[in-house]
Design an enzyme around this catalytic site. Sequence first.
Site, short mmCIF file in Angstrom:
data_model
loop_
_atom_site.label_atom_id
_atom_site.label_comp_id
_atom_site.label_asym_id
_atom_site.label_seq_id
_atom_site.Cartn_x
_atom_site.Cartn_y
_atom_site.Cartn_z
N PHE A 23 3.32 5.39 -13.69
CA PHE A 23 1.87 5.46 -13.50
C PHE A 23 1.55 6.41 -12.34
CE2 PHE A 23 1.20 2.92 -9.60
CZ PHE A 23 2.45 2.33 -9.47
N ASP B 205 0.87 -1.17 0.00
CA ASP B 205 0.00 0.00 0.00
C ASP B 205 0.90 1.22 0.00
OD1 ASP B 205 -2.73 0.81 -0.17
OD2 ASP B 205 -2.48 1.76 1.77
N ARG C 48 8.69 1.92 -3.62
CA ARG C 48 8.34 0.50 -3.78
C ARG C 48 9.59 -0.33 -4.02
NH1 ARG C 48 5.12 1.22 -7.14
NH2 ARG C 48 3.34 1.43 -5.79
P1 IMP Z 1 -2.37 2.17 -3.65
O1 IMP Z 1 -1.16 1.61 -3.00
O2 IMP Z 1 -2.79 1.28 -4.78
O3 IMP Z 1 -3.47 2.44 -2.67
O4 IMP Z 1 -1.92 3.51 -4.33
C1 IMP Z 1 -2.31 4.78 -3.88
C2 IMP Z 1 -2.26 5.78 -5.00
O5 IMP Z 1 -0.90 6.15 -5.21
C3 IMP Z 1 -2.81 5.35 -6.33
O6 IMP Z 1 -3.48 6.44 -6.91
C4 IMP Z 1 -1.61 5.03 -7.15
O7 IMP Z 1 -1.82 5.32 -8.48
C5 IMP Z 1 -0.56 5.94 -6.55
N1 IMP Z 1 0.73 5.28 -6.60
C6 IMP Z 1 1.09 4.12 -5.99
N2 IMP Z 1 2.37 3.82 -6.29
C7 IMP Z 1 2.81 4.81 -7.11
C8 IMP Z 1 4.05 5.04 -7.76
O8 IMP Z 1 5.00 4.26 -7.68
N3 IMP Z 1 4.11 6.15 -8.50
C9 IMP Z 1 3.09 7.04 -8.63
N4 IMP Z 1 1.92 6.86 -8.07
C10 IMP Z 1 1.77 5.75 -7.30
#
Ligand code: IMP
Length: 198
Positions: free
Chosen positions: A153, A70, A182
């Site tokens: 993304f 997350d 990440r």
């Molecule tokens: P989740 O971990 O899927 O809840 O991500 C939360 C939000 O952060 C989402 O809108 C993802 O698109 C964004 N997000 C997650 N990881 C990345 C990344 O590595 N780069 C840019 N946006 C991210």
Amino acid sequence: MMKLVLATHNKDKITEIKALMQELPVEIYTFSDFDHFPDVVEDKDTLEGNAEKKAREIFEITGMPAMADDTGLFVDAINGEPGVFSSRYAGENVTYADNREKLLKEMSDIPAEKRDAVFKTVIVLIVNKNEKYIVEGCCEGYIGVEEKGTMGFGYDPIFYLHDSGKSFAELNVVEKNKISHRGRALQKIKKVLEKITK
Ligand code: IMP
């Protein structure tokens, strides 16, 4: 070989995770390998809470070791927003572009020196009922005033690195994984996986 399910429907995350896990003795499964693979509701108020919820639900459904991440983007100047709710910043069922647009708008009056931001990722790996691992990774940068780059993304086109002045969207998956939130969390979980698959 150990089997591992990635508890996500996000193909962009799967690409990044697979790129870093290649040389491990781990066979990776994703949602497309299963008939029933729910979209777990992220209703906890911490990254750790949501990552654990996703990993645990998928572990219980598949009966296989499961891993979830997350991620949140935290900007001090706007009280830590978008934060834990980064995916729904502009509302329910929004696009990546909607979230970026809202963030640029919210920050339109904020000067360059106050645009620092940090991405945080928490990864939870559930191996079995009694074995769980939690790691985290961070990446510091700043929110630019416009989008740059076409790779990556989410918030990547507006998240810039202090050193190079490049946005995440100007880095390919290998370059991004070396320094990203990440990527850093994955390096730590990789060490755990290396140990437990020996
Ligand atoms: P989740 O971990 O899927 O809840 O991500 C939360 C939000 O952060 C989402 O809108 C993802 O698109 C964004 N997000 C997650 N990881 C990345 C990344 O590595 N780069 C840019 N946006 C991210």
